[in-house]
Design a protein around this motif. Sequence first.
Motif, PDB file in Angstrom:
ATOM      1  N   LYS A   1       0.894  -1.143  -0.106  1.00  0.00           N
ATOM      2  CA  LYS A   1       0.008  -0.010  -0.142  1.00  0.00           C
ATOM      3  C   LYS A   1       0.846   1.271  -0.079  1.00  0.00           C
ATOM      4  N   ALA A   2       1.891   1.217   0.881  1.00  0.00           N
ATOM      5  CA  ALA A   2       2.626   2.514   1.065  1.00  0.00           C
ATOM      6  C   ALA A   2       3.532   2.736  -0.277  1.00  0.00           C
ATOM      7  N   PHE A   3       4.019   1.750  -0.955  1.00  0.00           N
ATOM      8  CA  PHE A   3       4.588   2.045  -2.156  1.00  0.00           C
ATOM      9  C   PHE A   3       3.618   2.187  -3.243  1.00  0.00           C
ATOM     10  N   THR A   4       2.591   1.640  -3.618  1.00  0.00           N
ATOM     11  CA  THR A   4       1.606   1.906  -4.604  1.00  0.00           C
ATOM     12  C   THR A   4       1.223   3.510  -4.277  1.00  0.00           C
ATOM     13  N   LYS A   5       0.904   3.955  -3.199  1.00  0.00           N
ATOM     14  CA  LYS A   5       0.724   5.380  -2.779  1.00  0.00           C
ATOM     15  C   LYS A   5       1.843   6.338  -3.670  1.00  0.00           C
ATOM     16  N   GLY A   6       2.926   5.971  -3.097  1.00  0.00           N
ATOM     17  CA  GLY A   6       4.064   6.861  -3.673  1.00  0.00           C
ATOM     18  C   GLY A   6       4.437   7.050  -4.943  1.00  0.00           C
ATOM     19  N   PHE A   7       4.203   5.867  -5.530  1.00  0.00           N
ATOM     20  CA  PHE A   7       4.329   5.431  -6.941  1.00  0.00           C
ATOM     21  C   PHE A   7       3.167   6.086  -7.901  1.00  0.00           C
ATOM     22  N   LEU A   8       2.143   6.045  -7.333  1.00  0.00           N
ATOM     23  CA  LEU A   8       0.934   6.646  -7.927  1.00  0.00           C
ATOM     24  C   LEU A   8       0.849   8.106  -7.897  1.00  0.00           C
ATOM     25  N   GLU A   9       1.403   8.597  -6.948  1.00  0.00           N
ATOM     26  CA  GLU A   9       1.191  10.049  -6.625  1.00  0.00           C
ATOM     27  C   GLU A   9       2.260  10.574  -7.699  1.00  0.00           C
ATOM     28  N   ALA A  10       3.295   9.932  -7.820  1.00  0.00           N
ATOM     29  CA  ALA A  10       4.366  10.398  -8.816  1.00  0.00           C
ATOM     30  C   ALA A  10       4.132  10.349  -9.978  1.00  0.00           C
ATOM     31  N   THR A  11       3.540   9.340 -10.562  1.00  0.00           N
ATOM     32  CA  THR A  11       3.317   8.982 -12.102  1.00  0.00           C
ATOM     33  C   THR A  11       1.940   9.450 -12.581  1.00  0.00           C
ATOM     34  N   LYS A  12       0.968   9.983 -11.684  1.00  0.00           N
ATOM     35  CA  LYS A  12      -0.233   9.824 -11.920  1.00  0.00           C
ATOM     36  C   LYS A  12      -0.601  11.088 -13.264  1.00  0.00           C
ATOM     37  N   LYS A  13       0.657  11.896 -13.455  1.00  0.00           N
ATOM     38  CA  LYS A  13       0.115  12.490 -14.775  1.00  0.00           C
ATOM     39  C   LYS A  13       0.675  11.972 -16.093  1.00  0.00           C
ATOM     40  N   ILE A  14       1.322  10.801 -15.757  1.00  0.00           N
ATOM     41  CA  ILE A  14       1.868  10.171 -17.107  1.00  0.00           C
ATOM     42  C   ILE A  14       1.249   8.926 -17.284  1.00  0.00           C
ATOM     43  N   ILE A  15       0.924   8.113 -16.385  1.00  0.00           N
ATOM     44  CA  ILE A  15       0.507   6.834 -16.378  1.00  0.00           C
ATOM     45  C   ILE A  15      -0.670   6.585 -16.960  1.00  0.00           C
ATOM     46  N   THR A  16      -0.805   5.511 -17.896  1.00  0.00           N
ATOM     47  CA  THR A  16      -2.033   5.603 -18.823  1.00  0.00           C
ATOM     48  C   THR A  16      -3.022   4.384 -18.074  1.00  0.00           C
ATOM     49  N   LYS A  17      -4.311   4.729 -18.403  1.00  0.00           N
ATOM     50  CA  LYS A  17      -5.313   3.502 -17.854  1.00  0.00           C
ATOM     51  C   LYS A  17      -4.887   2.159 -17.916  1.00  0.00           C
ATOM     52  N   GLU A  18      -3.969   1.971 -19.233  1.00  0.00           N
ATOM     53  CA  GLU A  18      -4.012   0.653 -19.674  1.00  0.00           C
ATOM     54  C   GLU A  18      -2.705  -0.037 -18.646  1.00  0.00           C
ATOM     55  N   GLU A  19      -1.667   0.938 -18.427  1.00  0.00           N
ATOM     56  CA  GLU A  19      -0.655   0.701 -17.513  1.00  0.00           C
ATOM     57  C   GLU A  19      -1.445   0.400 -16.083  1.00  0.00           C
ATOM     58  N   ILE A  20      -2.409   1.407 -15.754  1.00  0.00           N
ATOM     59  CA  ILE A  20      -2.806   0.861 -14.333  1.00  0.00           C
ATOM     60  C   ILE A  20      -3.333  -0.475 -14.128  1.00  0.00           C
ATOM     61  N   ASP A  21      -4.130  -0.679 -15.506  1.00  0.00           N
ATOM     62  CA  ASP A  21      -4.781  -2.150 -15.194  1.00  0.00           C
ATOM     63  C   ASP A  21      -3.750  -3.119 -15.280  1.00  0.00           C
ATOM     64  N   LEU A  22      -2.592  -3.184 -15.628  1.00  0.00           N
ATOM     65  CA  LEU A  22      -1.483  -4.104 -15.862  1.00  0.00           C
ATOM     66  C   LEU A  22      -0.573  -4.187 -14.667  1.00  0.00           C
ATOM     67  N   LEU A  23      -0.668  -3.224 -13.737  1.00  0.00           N
ATOM     68  CA  LEU A  23       0.297  -2.970 -12.682  1.00  0.00           C
ATOM     69  C   LEU A  23       0.613  -4.356 -12.090  1.00  0.00           C
ATOM     70  N   LEU A  24      -0.562  -4.919 -11.554  1.00  0.00           N
ATOM     71  CA  LEU A  24      -0.637  -6.063 -10.542  1.00  0.00           C
ATOM     72  C   LEU A  24       0.221  -7.136 -11.437  1.00  0.00           C
ATOM     73  N   ALA A  25      -0.226  -7.250 -12.637  1.00  0.00           N
ATOM     74  CA  ALA A  25       0.245  -8.362 -13.575  1.00  0.00           C
ATOM     75  C   ALA A  25       1.850  -8.168 -13.548  1.00  0.00           C
ATOM     76  N   GLY A  26       2.214  -6.819 -13.730  1.00  0.00           N
ATOM     77  CA  GLY A  26       3.667  -6.673 -13.476  1.00  0.00           C
ATOM     78  C   GLY A  26       4.410  -7.192 -12.503  1.00  0.00           C
ATOM     79  N   TYR A  27       3.662  -7.219 -11.460  1.00  0.00           N
ATOM     80  CA  TYR A  27       4.091  -7.619 -10.137  1.00  0.00           C
ATOM     81  C   TYR A  27       4.288  -9.138 -10.074  1.00  0.00           C
ATOM     82  N   TYR A  28       3.330  -9.755 -10.534  1.00  0.00           N
ATOM     83  CA  TYR A  28       3.240 -11.022 -10.602  1.00  0.00           C
ATOM     84  C   TYR A  28       4.133 -11.706 -11.536  1.00  0.00           C
ATOM     85  N   ILE A  29       4.326 -11.115 -12.704  1.00  0.00           N
ATOM     86  CA  ILE A  29       4.924 -11.795 -14.018  1.00  0.00           C
ATOM     87  C   ILE A  29       6.540 -11.404 -13.421  1.00  0.00           C
TER      88      ILE A  29
END
Length: 380
Positions: A279-307
Motif C-alpha cells: 500500500k505504501a509503495f503504491t501510494k508513492g508510485f501513483l502520486e508520482a506517476t499520475k500525470k503520465i501513467i495510462t489507464k492500460e498501465e494501471i490495469d497491468l500494474l498487478l500483472a507486472g508484480y506477478y510476472i
Amino acid sequence: MIELDYKKELANVIKEYFNPSKVLKVTPYGGGLINSTFIVEFVETKYILQKVNDYVFPSPIGVMYNISLITNYIRRKVIYEGKNYRNATLTLIQTIDGENFAIVNDEYWRCYTCIDGITYDNTTDLEIFYQAGLAVGEFQELLDGFHPKLLSDNIKNFHNTPYRYELLLTSIKNDSYNRLRECYEETLFITKRSDKLDIITTALEKEIIPKRVVHNDTKLNNIMFSAMTKKAMCLIDLDTVMKGSLVYDYGDALRLGASNAKEDEVDLTKVVINFALVKAFTKGFLEATKKIITKEEIDLLLAGYYIITIELGIRFLTDYLDGDKYFALNETQKKCRPKINLERAKNQLKLASEIEKNYQLLDKIIKDTLKEIGYEKGKN
Ligand code: ADP
Ligand code: GN1
Ligand code: MG
C-alpha cells in the motif's frame, strides 16, 4: 577482505583516477549481485569505484554511454525545474585522462561520487517504502521526455519474460550440470503458468502500453535515501536503464521490498506479502506517476508484480541449471550456500504463489489508492 591479486588490480585502477598516496582505505562495499563495488576513502571525501560485470554486460561501453546520457539529462531537468541537482542522480567521475571508464587488465572500471546517504536491503518502515514508491515513480516522470531510441539496448530481452522461459527450457534440455533432478517441482510450477508469461510483452508489442525509458532493476538497495530524513534521494545502479515498461519497475520494487523475507530466505513459510508495504509503495508510485501513467498501465500494474516475480524465479532457476554463471557465487557462498540460486528461485516462486492467492486483495489496494490520491483518468 580483498584477495591479494584483487588488491594489485585495484591499485592499478586507483592510479587512473587518484594520486595513490592520498588514498586512506579501499573497502568492498554494498550488497549488489552484479558488479564489484568498492569505497575509496580520503581524508575529506569518499568515492565509489566499480568493476562492471562484463559477463552480464557484454558492452560496458554501451552501459557507460547510457549512464552518461541519462545522468546528464536528469541533472539538466532538475536544474531547469529550479531544484537542487546535487544527489538528484549519480555523478560520474572521469579518469585523469578524461574518460568515463578505466580499462585495466581488459576489464572496465568506473567511478562515482559517493552519495552521502543510505541504502536498505530490506525495510518494514512504511515511510521509507512510500518514499521508495515516490522515487521510482519520479524517475519515470523525469525521463518521460527522453526518447527510448537514444539508448543502447545493453541487455537484449532483459524483461522479455516469454524469452526468459525459452532460455529455461533450453537449460532444462541441456541439464549441463546434472541439476535438473533437484528442480522438478519448480520447473512444473513455471510450466503450468507458461501461457500467462506474455501478458506484459504482448501489451507492449501491440502498443496497448507504451515503451518508456525505465530503470529495469528497482530493488530497494538501488534507491539512495537520506539517513536523516528518510527521504529518497535518487535511483542508483543505472546499468539497466533502457526501454521497457513502467509496470515491471513497479512490480520489481514490490517483489523484493514488500516480501516479509529476503530474496534468499530458505524458510518459505516466511515468504509472504506485507500488504501495508504494498500500500505504501503504491501510494508513492501513483502520486508520482499520475500525470503520465495510462489507464492500460494501471490495469497491468498487478500483472507486472506477478510476472516479474515469476521471471526472477525463472532467471535464478536457469542460472542454477547453467552453473551459476550470471548470479555468480562469492567464495563464502560457494562454501556455505552452494545452492543459493535454487533457493532464490524457490523463494520467488513461493512469492508468486502468494500473489496468486491474494490477487483480489492486491487489486483492491491499487484501486483504493487510486481513489485516495484523487486519480481521475484524463484529469491529472
Ligand atoms: P550492483 O549492480 O552490483 O547491484 P550497485 O550499483 O547497485 O551495484 O552498487 C552496489 C551498492 O553500492 C548499492 O546498493 C549502494 O549501497 C552502493 N553504491 C553504489 N553507488 C553508490 C554511490 N554513488 N554512492 C554511495 N553508494 C553507492
Ligand atoms: C540484480 O544488480 P542488482 O543486484 O541490483 C539483477 C536484477 C535482479 C536482482 C535480483 C543487471 O540486481 O535484474 O532483479 O539482481 N541485475 C541485473 O536481486 O541482472
Ligand atoms: Mg544494485
